[in-house]
Design an enzyme around this catalytic site. Structure first.
Site, short mmCIF file in Angstrom:
data_model
loop_
_atom_site.label_atom_id
_atom_site.label_comp_id
_atom_site.label_asym_id
_atom_site.label_seq_id
_atom_site.Cartn_x
_atom_site.Cartn_y
_atom_site.Cartn_z
N HIS A 65 0.85 -1.19 0.00
CA HIS A 65 0.00 0.00 0.00
C HIS A 65 0.89 1.25 0.00
O HIS A 65 2.11 1.15 0.17
CB HIS A 65 -0.96 0.00 1.21
CG HIS A 65 -0.28 0.01 2.54
ND1 HIS A 65 -0.25 -1.08 3.39
CD2 HIS A 65 0.42 0.98 3.17
CE1 HIS A 65 0.42 -0.78 4.48
NE2 HIS A 65 0.84 0.46 4.37
P1 TYD Z 1 -2.11 -3.37 7.45
O1 TYD Z 1 -1.69 -1.94 7.33
O2 TYD Z 1 -2.96 -3.93 6.38
O3 TYD Z 1 -0.81 -4.29 7.64
P2 TYD Z 1 0.42 -4.53 6.64
O4 TYD Z 1 0.53 -3.30 5.81
O5 TYD Z 1 1.62 -4.72 7.49
O6 TYD Z 1 0.15 -5.76 5.85
O7 TYD Z 1 -2.85 -3.52 8.85
C1 TYD Z 1 -3.41 -4.74 9.27
C2 TYD Z 1 -4.63 -4.44 10.13
O8 TYD Z 1 -4.27 -3.73 11.33
C3 TYD Z 1 -5.65 -3.58 9.39
O9 TYD Z 1 -6.95 -4.11 9.65
C4 TYD Z 1 -5.53 -2.23 10.04
C5 TYD Z 1 -5.02 -2.53 11.44
N1 TYD Z 1 -4.13 -1.48 11.99
C6 TYD Z 1 -4.55 -0.71 13.06
O10 TYD Z 1 -5.68 -0.85 13.57
N2 TYD Z 1 -3.69 0.23 13.57
C7 TYD Z 1 -2.45 0.43 13.06
O11 TYD Z 1 -1.69 1.29 13.57
C8 TYD Z 1 -2.04 -0.37 11.91
C9 TYD Z 1 -0.70 -0.18 11.29
C10 TYD Z 1 -2.92 -1.31 11.41
#
Ligand code: TYD
Length: 148
Positions: A65
């Site tokens: 992302h």
């Molecule tokens: P995501 O950003 O998709 O993880 P990655 O980029 O590492 O694969 O986040 C995973 C889940 O966690 C998503 O449902 C959002 C949640 N999240 C939070 O609630 N707070 C945060 O600070 C972060 C980074 C993610």
């Protein structure tokens, strides 16, 4: 191209990124101490930090992302992983093996992480709280966004 971050002379070529070098107190007897300081080695005020760790062996990629406004700095604090950066024009991959060298994940920078070692732990510090509306999770939308 894969760059070894250990070779710190190498430049980050993508936009809105860079290397963050932590202050390190080496102590062979007691263990090392590395320091993260907001507005000093990390060039922004830190509002949030989160840890990605205990990665499932089945998971091949995280991230995938970009953010519209958020700026972050990423540190591989245990083990190793590869960080892939894409600003819409240039792409660069960095093998992260040194916990004292982080990478800035600035605005509009598509990023993903792969090739995690079993002991990999990633610490990310961010200049704002979690906001889903700040995410661009679709690569085609990201490319359009990056052209603007
Ligand atoms: P995501 O950003 O998709 O993880 P990655 O980029 O590492 O694969 O986040 C995973 C889940 O966690 C998503 O449902 C959002 C949640 N999240 C939070 O609630 N707070 C945060 O600070 C972060 C980074 C993610």
């Amino acid at each position: 191209m894969t760059l070894k971050l250990i070779l710190t002379g190498m430049k980050i070529k993508v936009k809105n990124s860079g290397v963050v070098k932590l202050q390190l107190y080496k102590d062979a007897k007691r263990g090392n101490l590395a320091i993260i300081e907001a507005m000093k080695n990390v060039p922004f005020a830190i509002k949030r930090a989160y840890l990605i760790h205990k990665l499932s062996k089945k998971i091949k990629v995280r991230g995938e992302h970009a953010h519209k406004k958020l700026t972050q700095a990423m540190f591989c604090v245990s083990g190793s992983c590869t960080l892939h950066l894409d600003d819409g024009q240039n792409r660069q991959s960095v093998r992260m093996t040194d916990s004292t060298h982080g990478i800035i994940l600035g605005r509009g920078l598509w990023h993903s992480m792969t090739d995690f070692s079993d002991d990999c732990a990633i610490l990310i510090v961010a200049d704002d709280y979690y906001k889903e509306s700040d995410y661009i999770r679709d690569y085609q939308k990201f490319l359009k966004y990056a052209k603007r």
